[in-house]
Design a protein around this motif. Structure first.
Motif, PDB file in Angstrom:
ATOM      1  N   ASP A 243       0.847  -1.163  -0.011  1.00 62.00           N
ATOM      2  CA  ASP A 243       0.211   0.018  -0.001  1.00 62.00           C
ATOM      3  C   ASP A 243       1.157   1.280  -0.054  1.00 62.00           C
ATOM      4  OD1 ASP A 243      -2.560  -1.399   2.324  1.00 62.00           O
ATOM      5  OD2 ASP A 243      -1.907  -1.753   0.137  1.00 62.00           O
ATOM      6  N   VAL A 244       0.482   2.416  -0.588  1.00 61.38           N
ATOM      7  CA  VAL A 244       1.266   3.566  -0.673  1.00 61.38           C
ATOM      8  C   VAL A 244       0.428   4.834   0.139  1.00 61.38           C
ATOM      9  CG1 VAL A 244       2.483   5.065  -2.438  1.00 61.38           C
ATOM     10  CG2 VAL A 244       2.345   2.404  -2.770  1.00 61.38           C
ATOM     11  N   LYS A 245       1.216   5.383   0.613  1.00 62.57           N
ATOM     12  CA  LYS A 245       0.479   6.699   1.115  1.00 62.57           C
ATOM     13  C   LYS A 245       1.755   8.017   0.592  1.00 62.57           C
ATOM     14  CE  LYS A 245       1.216   4.861   5.177  1.00 62.57           C
ATOM     15  NZ  LYS A 245       1.024   3.469   4.959  1.00 62.57           N
ATOM     16  N   THR A 246       0.965   8.911   0.034  1.00 60.60           N
ATOM     17  CA  THR A 246       1.518   9.911  -0.658  1.00 60.60           C
ATOM     18  C   THR A 246       1.101  11.438  -0.074  1.00 60.60           C
ATOM     19  OG1 THR A 246       1.690   8.805  -2.564  1.00 60.60           O
ATOM     20  CG2 THR A 246       2.438  10.930  -2.880  1.00 60.60           C
ATOM     21  N   VAL A 247       2.290  12.194   0.148  1.00 62.06           N
ATOM     22  CA  VAL A 247       1.809  13.534   0.476  1.00 62.06           C
ATOM     23  C   VAL A 247       3.014  14.492  -0.581  1.00 62.06           C
ATOM     24  CG1 VAL A 247       2.198  15.162   2.272  1.00 62.06           C
ATOM     25  CG2 VAL A 247       1.621  13.181   2.924  1.00 62.06           C
ATOM     26  N   GLY A 248       2.152  15.432  -1.187  1.00 60.48           N
ATOM     27  CA  GLY A 248       2.646  16.459  -1.774  1.00 60.48           C
ATOM     28  C   GLY A 248       1.996  17.352  -2.562  1.00 60.48           C
ATOM     29  N   PHE A 249       2.650  17.970  -3.641  1.00 64.83           N
ATOM     30  CA  PHE A 249       2.080  19.170  -4.108  1.00 64.83           C
ATOM     31  C   PHE A 249       1.119  18.816  -5.420  1.00 64.83           C
ATOM     32  CE2 PHE A 249       1.789  23.150  -5.944  1.00 64.83           C
ATOM     33  CZ  PHE A 249       1.865  23.380  -7.311  1.00 64.83           C
ATOM     34  N   LEU A 250      -0.167  19.198  -5.601  1.00 65.80           N
ATOM     35  CA  LEU A 250      -1.194  18.989  -6.501  1.00 65.80           C
ATOM     36  C   LEU A 250      -1.523  17.390  -6.325  1.00 65.80           C
ATOM     37  CD1 LEU A 250      -0.319  20.973  -9.690  1.00 65.80           C
ATOM     38  CD2 LEU A 250      -1.837  21.433  -7.700  1.00 65.80           C
ATOM     39  N   ILE A 251      -1.401  16.871  -5.400  1.00 70.24           N
ATOM     40  CA  ILE A 251      -1.799  15.579  -5.000  1.00 70.24           C
ATOM     41  C   ILE A 251      -3.337  15.562  -4.423  1.00 70.24           C
ATOM     42  CG2 ILE A 251      -1.283  13.390  -3.507  1.00 70.24           C
ATOM     43  CD1 ILE A 251       0.499  13.927  -5.541  1.00 70.24           C
ATOM     44  N   SER A 252      -4.032  14.657  -4.870  1.00 74.27           N
ATOM     45  CA  SER A 252      -5.493  14.486  -4.398  1.00 74.27           C
ATOM     46  C   SER A 252      -6.194  16.042  -4.674  1.00 74.27           C
ATOM     47  CB  SER A 252      -5.706  14.416  -3.003  1.00 74.27           C
ATOM     48  OG  SER A 252      -5.239  12.994  -2.607  1.00 74.27           O
ATOM     49  N   SER A 253      -5.843  16.434  -5.924  1.00 78.10           N
ATOM     50  CA  SER A 253      -6.515  17.796  -6.472  1.00 78.10           C
ATOM     51  C   SER A 253      -6.324  18.938  -5.408  1.00 78.10           C
ATOM     52  CB  SER A 253      -8.087  17.174  -6.929  1.00 78.10           C
ATOM     53  OG  SER A 253      -8.081  16.604  -7.770  1.00 78.10           O
ATOM     54  N   SER A 254      -5.234  18.872  -4.677  1.00 79.16           N
ATOM     55  CA  SER A 254      -5.059  20.092  -3.937  1.00 79.16           C
ATOM     56  C   SER A 254      -3.539  20.520  -3.728  1.00 79.16           C
ATOM     57  CB  SER A 254      -5.303  19.368  -2.436  1.00 79.16           C
ATOM     58  OG  SER A 254      -6.443  18.792  -2.144  1.00 79.16           O
ATOM     59  N   ILE A 255      -3.417  21.767  -3.355  1.00 74.12           N
ATOM     60  CA  ILE A 255      -2.377  22.493  -3.288  1.00 74.12           C
ATOM     61  C   ILE A 255      -1.379  21.581  -2.616  1.00 74.12           C
ATOM     62  CG2 ILE A 255      -0.977  24.493  -2.670  1.00 74.12           C
ATOM     63  CD1 ILE A 255      -3.374  26.122  -3.336  1.00 74.12           C
ATOM     64  N   LEU A 256      -1.917  21.088  -1.366  1.00 74.62           N
ATOM     65  CA  LEU A 256      -1.074  20.243  -0.866  1.00 74.62           C
ATOM     66  C   LEU A 256      -2.074  19.266   0.079  1.00 74.62           C
ATOM     67  CD1 LEU A 256       1.610  19.289   1.056  1.00 74.62           C
ATOM     68  CD2 LEU A 256       0.715  20.772   3.030  1.00 74.62           C
ATOM     69  N   GLY A 257      -1.793  17.831  -0.657  1.00 73.79           N
ATOM     70  CA  GLY A 257      -2.711  16.819  -0.301  1.00 73.79           C
ATOM     71  C   GLY A 257      -2.137  15.661  -0.030  1.00 73.79           C
ATOM     72  N   PHE A 258      -3.077  14.667   0.609  1.00 73.37           N
ATOM     73  CA  PHE A 258      -2.567  13.352   0.967  1.00 73.37           C
ATOM     74  C   PHE A 258      -3.375  12.262   0.253  1.00 73.37           C
ATOM     75  CE2 PHE A 258      -1.506   9.903   3.744  1.00 73.37           C
ATOM     76  CZ  PHE A 258      -2.450   9.319   3.850  1.00 73.37           C
ATOM     77  N   ASN A 259      -2.993  11.155  -0.048  1.00 76.38           N
ATOM     78  CA  ASN A 259      -3.678  10.136  -0.783  1.00 76.38           C
ATOM     79  C   ASN A 259      -2.998   8.787  -0.473  1.00 76.38           C
ATOM     80  OD1 ASN A 259      -3.716   8.299  -3.497  1.00 76.38           O
ATOM     81  ND2 ASN A 259      -5.351   9.639  -3.826  1.00 76.38           N
ATOM     82  N   TYR A 260      -4.167   7.710  -0.583  1.00 73.70           N
ATOM     83  CA  TYR A 260      -3.751   6.404  -0.015  1.00 73.70           C
ATOM     84  C   TYR A 260      -4.239   5.426  -0.912  1.00 73.70           C
ATOM     85  CZ  TYR A 260      -3.967   1.870   2.806  1.00 73.70           C
ATOM     86  OH  TYR A 260      -3.927   0.754   3.307  1.00 73.70           O
ATOM     87  N   GLU A 261      -3.457   4.677  -1.403  1.00 74.18           N
ATOM     88  CA  GLU A 261      -3.647   3.586  -2.481  1.00 74.18           C
ATOM     89  C   GLU A 261      -3.689   2.101  -1.645  1.00 74.18           C
ATOM     90  OE1 GLU A 261      -1.098   2.715  -5.415  1.00 74.18           O
ATOM     91  OE2 GLU A 261      -2.403   1.568  -6.367  1.00 74.18           O
ATOM     92  N   ARG A 262      -4.813   1.378  -1.706  1.00 75.04           N
ATOM     93  CA  ARG A 262      -4.442   0.062  -1.407  1.00 75.04           C
ATOM     94  C   ARG A 262      -4.370  -1.104  -2.837  1.00 75.04           C
ATOM     95  NH1 ARG A 262      -4.143  -3.546   2.547  1.00 75.04           N
ATOM     96  NH2 ARG A 262      -5.560  -5.399   2.204  1.00 75.04           N
ATOM     97  N   ARG A 263      -3.149  -1.641  -2.820  1.00 71.87           N
ATOM     98  CA  ARG A 263      -3.012  -2.607  -3.751  1.00 71.87           C
ATOM     99  C   ARG A 263      -3.561  -3.867  -3.221  1.00 71.87           C
ATOM    100  NH1 ARG A 263       1.646  -1.426  -6.668  1.00 71.87           N
ATOM    101  NH2 ARG A 263       1.239  -3.498  -7.846  1.00 71.87           N
ATOM    102  N   ILE A 264      -4.902  -3.998  -4.285  1.00 72.23           N
ATOM    103  CA  ILE A 264      -5.679  -5.366  -4.035  1.00 72.23           C
ATOM    104  C   ILE A 264      -5.213  -6.339  -5.023  1.00 72.23           C
ATOM    105  CG2 ILE A 264      -7.557  -4.142  -3.018  1.00 72.23           C
ATOM    106  CD1 ILE A 264      -9.038  -4.102  -5.630  1.00 72.23           C
ATOM    107  N   HIS A 265      -4.191  -6.215  -5.936  1.00 77.71           N
ATOM    108  CA  HIS A 265      -3.898  -6.998  -6.997  1.00 77.71           C
ATOM    109  C   HIS A 265      -2.697  -6.690  -7.555  1.00 77.71           C
ATOM    110  CE1 HIS A 265      -4.102  -9.159 -11.137  1.00 77.71           C
ATOM    111  NE2 HIS A 265      -4.478 -10.205 -10.392  1.00 77.71           N
ATOM    112  N   LYS A 266      -1.848  -7.552  -8.219  1.00 78.84           N
ATOM    113  CA  LYS A 266      -0.568  -7.047  -8.443  1.00 78.84           C
ATOM    114  C   LYS A 266      -0.606  -5.910  -9.604  1.00 78.84           C
ATOM    115  CE  LYS A 266       0.218 -10.688 -12.132  1.00 78.84           C
ATOM    116  NZ  LYS A 266       0.989 -11.645 -12.467  1.00 78.84           N
ATOM    117  N   ASN A 267      -1.741  -5.735 -10.627  1.00 78.21           N
ATOM    118  CA  ASN A 267      -1.953  -5.143 -11.635  1.00 78.21           C
ATOM    119  C   ASN A 267      -3.235  -4.109 -11.139  1.00 78.21           C
ATOM    120  OD1 ASN A 267      -1.570  -7.794 -13.460  1.00 78.21           O
ATOM    121  ND2 ASN A 267      -0.204  -6.174 -13.495  1.00 78.21           N
ATOM    122  N   PHE A 268      -3.604  -4.104  -9.999  1.00 79.50           N
ATOM    123  CA  PHE A 268      -4.738  -3.152  -9.496  1.00 79.50           C
ATOM    124  C   PHE A 268      -4.645  -2.615  -8.171  1.00 79.50           C
ATOM    125  CE2 PHE A 268      -9.315  -2.658  -8.552  1.00 79.50           C
ATOM    126  CZ  PHE A 268      -9.649  -1.758  -9.604  1.00 79.50           C
ATOM    127  N   GLY A 269      -5.128  -1.380  -8.178  1.00 80.76           N
ATOM    128  CA  GLY A 269      -5.101  -0.599  -6.876  1.00 80.76           C
ATOM    129  C   GLY A 269      -6.224   0.386  -6.882  1.00 80.76           C
TER     130      GLY A 269
END
Length: 354
Positions: A227-253
């Protein structure tokens, strides 16, 4: 006739009961072995019985229930081992793990429940001893079923600790003469009942070849999904945003995030199971909580700086297909200036991820 009807009913009861199954939760908790000498590269399954890991028998005519691990035994144990036995030192040796046997039991006598977990694991390093280690953990408990996971993890860790100690023991022994025959080499380890053989493998592509060998075998597990957590510029349609990805398959999240001010949610299609894999991101974007929204189609990837911590640079770029734009913003930024109102704009984002 009544006799045959009764026997038919009894047989039906027994047959339908055999399909009952209970699942235990096996959370991917953090565990630690002091001074660990090895790390895991591949985990695969060599158990004769892969349908379940235990059985509860509640009496002659009572329902007999099979026990298994929620989410799949191989994947759950694989995730647990990979999380706690990844490489964190150049002094550690790569080892392939194969599950030989897993057995869960629970018994009740005089209102006292006893739960036990037996585990047998084979350890195959690139160079050194190939060994099978086993462990049995048993205890009296008020609720054996709810504590099976705890005993199972302890048995797994005990096997790993035994193998770690074996590496340490061999390290402290005098070096083996390279001119010894295979029989002579094995005789150096006769005192170790778990030692199966000694192999000396100088092939740098050993790990790659092992993966190729196992690729067509469904009973192996090579955990790369993270799983991947990201903080950065223009992440999640925000000037400063946070995003969390749940990997549920090797080719899909699937992912979702929010920030100042906006949010996003969508899916990512990955090229492979690696944490650094390239991906295609299809998402719904909303900037300003309804100010501008639409569909994002972006490509991106990750530049991993630390494999141990899964830490690195996240980047993505693509197109934003606008669904709605606030009227005041449309007028001040475009129509009042004599510019055409766009329906598609470029989009990008960059940040730190782990």
């Amino acid at each position: 006739m009544k006799k045959y009807s009764f026997l038919f009913f009894l047989n039906l009861l027994i047959v339908t009961s055999s399909f009952s199954q209970k699942l235990i939760s096996f959370e991917n908790e953090k565990a630690k072995i002091e001074n660990r000498k090895f790390y895991i590269t591949i985990i695969y399954d060599e158990r004769e019985n892969k349908d379940y890991i235990g059985e509860i028998n509640n009496g002659l005519l009572s329902k007999s229930e099979k026990i298994d691990i929620e989410g799949g035994t191989l994947k759950s144990i694989g995730d647990f081992l990979k999380r706690n036995f990844s490489k964190n030192s150049n002094n550690q040796i790569p080892v392939i793990i194969s599950l030989q046997k897993i057995e869960i039991k629970q018994e009740k006598k005089d209102n006292i429940e006893t739960g036990s977990a037996y585990v047998s694991i084979k350890f195959e390093p690139t160079k050194g001893i190939v060994a099978i280690k086993d462990a049995l953990v048993s205890e009296e408990t008020n609720n054996a079923f709810s504590t099976h996971s705890k005993r199972l993890k302890k048995a797994i860790l005990t096997c790993a600790e035994k193998y770690n100690s074996l590496i340490e023991e061999q390290k402290n022994k005098p070096e083996i003469n390279d001119n010894l025959s295979e029989i002579d080499e094995k005789e150096n380890y006769d005192n170790n009942e778990d030692a199966l053989e000694i192999t000396f493998n100088n092939n740098d592509n050993w790990e790659k070849e092992e993966k190729k060998k196992l690729k067509k075998n469904n009973n192996y597990y090579e955990p790369e999904l993270k799983d991947v957590k990201t903080v950065g510029f223009l992440i999640s349609s925000s000037i400063l945003g946070f995003n969390y990805e749940r990997r549920i398959h090797k080719n899909f999240g699937i992912h979702a995030g929010a920030g100042f001010i906006g949010y996003t949610a969508g899916i990512k299609i990955h090229a492979n199971a690696k944490p650094s894999s390239l991906f295609l991101n299809l998402s719904w974007k909303d900037t300003g909580l309804g100010y501008i929204n639409g569909i994002g189609i972006e490509g991106g990837g990750r530049w991993i700086w630390s494999k141990e911590r899964n830490f690195g640079l996240y980047y993505q770029a693509g197109f934003f297909i606008i669904n709605r734009m606030d009227q005041n913003y449309k007028e001040t930024q475009f129509t009042d200036k004599g510019l055409d109102v766009p329906t598609v704009v470029l989009s990008y984002g960059i940040g730190l991820s782990w």
